[in-house]
Motif scaffolding. Sequence first.
Motif, short mmCIF file in Angstrom:
data_model
loop_
_atom_site.label_atom_id
_atom_site.label_comp_id
_atom_site.label_asym_id
_atom_site.label_seq_id
_atom_site.Cartn_x
_atom_site.Cartn_y
_atom_site.Cartn_z
N PHE A 43 0.82 -1.21 0.00
CA PHE A 43 0.00 0.00 0.00
C PHE A 43 0.86 1.27 0.00
O PHE A 43 0.52 2.25 -0.66
N ILE A 44 1.97 1.23 0.72
CA ILE A 44 2.87 2.38 0.72
C ILE A 44 3.48 2.57 -0.66
O ILE A 44 3.62 3.70 -1.16
N GLY A 45 3.86 1.45 -1.29
CA GLY A 45 4.44 1.54 -2.64
C GLY A 45 3.45 2.15 -3.63
O GLY A 45 3.83 2.98 -4.48
N GLN A 46 2.18 1.75 -3.53
CA GLN A 46 1.17 2.28 -4.44
C GLN A 46 0.77 3.71 -4.09
O GLN A 46 0.47 4.51 -4.97
N GLY A 47 0.77 4.05 -2.79
CA GLY A 47 0.28 5.36 -2.37
C GLY A 47 1.35 6.41 -2.17
O GLY A 47 1.08 7.61 -2.30
N ILE A 182 -7.61 -3.98 6.03
CA ILE A 182 -8.76 -3.09 5.85
C ILE A 182 -8.39 -1.64 6.16
O ILE A 182 -8.76 -0.71 5.43
N LEU A 183 -7.65 -1.44 7.26
CA LEU A 183 -7.34 -0.08 7.71
C LEU A 183 -6.30 0.61 6.83
O LEU A 183 -6.34 1.85 6.69
N ASN A 184 -5.36 -0.14 6.24
CA ASN A 184 -4.31 0.47 5.42
C ASN A 184 -4.86 1.34 4.30
O ASN A 184 -4.52 2.52 4.21
N PRO A 185 -5.69 0.82 3.40
CA PRO A 185 -6.20 1.68 2.32
C PRO A 185 -7.10 2.81 2.83
O PRO A 185 -7.11 3.90 2.25
N ILE A 186 -7.84 2.53 3.92
CA ILE A 186 -8.70 3.59 4.48
C ILE A 186 -7.86 4.76 4.96
O ILE A 186 -8.14 5.93 4.66
N ILE A 188 -4.51 5.38 4.32
CA ILE A 188 -3.57 5.93 3.34
C ILE A 188 -4.30 6.72 2.25
O ILE A 188 -3.96 7.87 1.95
N PHE A 189 -5.32 6.09 1.65
CA PHE A 189 -6.01 6.71 0.52
C PHE A 189 -7.27 7.48 0.93
O PHE A 189 -7.53 8.56 0.42
N GLY A 190 -8.05 6.89 1.85
CA GLY A 190 -9.30 7.55 2.26
C GLY A 190 -9.04 8.79 3.10
O GLY A 190 -9.54 9.88 2.78
N PHE A 191 -8.27 8.66 4.18
CA PHE A 191 -7.97 9.79 5.05
C PHE A 191 -6.77 10.60 4.56
O PHE A 191 -6.46 11.65 5.12
N LYS A 192 -6.07 10.07 3.55
CA LYS A 192 -4.89 10.74 2.96
C LYS A 192 -3.80 10.99 4.01
O LYS A 192 -3.17 12.04 4.03
N TRP A 193 -3.58 10.00 4.87
CA TRP A 193 -2.54 10.12 5.88
C TRP A 193 -1.18 9.65 5.37
O TRP A 193 -0.18 9.77 6.08
N GLY A 194 -1.13 9.07 4.18
CA GLY A 194 0.14 8.63 3.62
C GLY A 194 0.78 7.54 4.45
O GLY A 194 0.11 6.64 4.98
N ILE A 195 2.10 7.63 4.62
CA ILE A 195 2.84 6.58 5.32
C ILE A 195 2.45 6.51 6.80
O ILE A 195 2.52 5.45 7.43
N ALA A 196 2.00 7.64 7.37
CA ALA A 196 1.54 7.64 8.76
C ALA A 196 0.31 6.76 8.92
O ALA A 196 0.13 6.10 9.95
N GLY A 197 -0.56 6.75 7.92
CA GLY A 197 -1.76 5.92 7.97
C GLY A 197 -1.44 4.44 8.07
O GLY A 197 -2.09 3.69 8.81
#
Length: 459
Positions: A43-47, A182-186, A188-197
């Motif tokens: 997810f980090i690689g994609q986001g 489940i939480l990773n894409p939410i 990283i991408f949903g909340f836009k927290w990036g690597i912190a997410g």
Amino acid sequence: MPQSMTQNPLGIKPVKKLLISFAWPAITANIINALYSIIDQIFIGQGVGYLGNAATNVAFPITTICLAVGLMIGIGAAANFNLELGRGNPDKAKSVVGTSVMSLFIIGIILTILVHIFLEPLMYVFGSTDEILSYAKTFAGISSLGIPFLLISISTNPIVRSDNSPKYSMIAIVFGAILNTILNPIFIFGFKWGIAGSAWATVISQFLSAMILIFYFPRFKSVKFEKKDFIPQISLLKISISLGMTSFVFQGSNMIIQIVTNNLLNIYGKESVYGNDIPIAVAGIVAKINIIFIAIVIGLVQGAQPIFGFNYGAKKYDRVRETMNYMMKYAIIISVVFFAIFEIFPKQIVAAFGNGNELYFEFAVKYMRFFLLFTFINGIQISSSTFFAAIGKPKIGVTIALTKQIIILLPMLFILSHTFGIEGIIYATPITDICAFSVSVFFLIREFRLMPKNNIVEV
């Protein structure tokens, strides 16, 4: 009431069925546990991109430290637990478990504090470049908050499995990994927290996995715990550390190798056409891919560990030999399958972790094929080192682990990188794998020649 020592299924049920029933939940749990890091990486690689992947690689030694400490005490306590049950000492067995759990929670709090105090210098020591630093500090700083719960999960899992509850231990880890997915894409991408997410997703998942395992303690089958069992006893902790030292040496030396490799890739990457960020990112991805293979083999060994420990303690040597035969057969099959996958599909596997330029994939394919060249024999080396801890001979297991990582691989990295540059770093691992395999086979053959051919019945 605790199970009668004479009726414990570890000593009477068919070995093959026991091994399968214990191994498949352990393998599943280990794969799922390994997916924590791999899911983060994907997810980090994609986001975020490959700099984000490089950051998780730089921060990964912290996880390795936790694995080293958690597995040392957890596997050591599980081995001691089964040995004491086999010897007919249930009171001592439960004190071993209580001591390990409380000790690790205290250690986890201390490690979290130390990481936050020395965060930036640690990232540079672990091989960070200036471009990677901010990502690495964010990921490591947040994910370190989960260290106490990660240690509880790592250590309690083999203990619960040793109480004849392999499925429960698997469920705890599977739940955490699914939640992490489940939480990773939410985040990283949903909340836009990036690597912190990704880091927060990991912490939350580790906490809930730990709680599920803690809730098992009132349900233990072979012993019933009292509050006094959870007062740490230094003497029992020392025994668990001794029996689990093989795992500590394996993971601890692995951490040293990770740090040295990152720094050498940083140094010699600058002199190559790839630069320094690409090799660090690729090395992290390939190491995470290899974790899946290692997780399966270790799961197989963890499934065998209670059988080894109980029957060796009960002096039922024929069952120890039979368990080893089955374990080695399965380890070889697993190793050959993964060798084929790694060598045939390197680019496709790396591509799942994000895109890169032509140089990125050129280096990734070369690095992965050489790094994993002797996967087909590595299962035997991993299995043998843990076997010796399970039968109460940790010094031999430590010798096997030290030989591979510190005595052979570490000097190989320095010598070959100095001679061949970044290519030498790639060649060091397969050369080491051959040498480590030879050492493991030597110790295994010697042990089974010395082991009594017949069971010993005490009167």
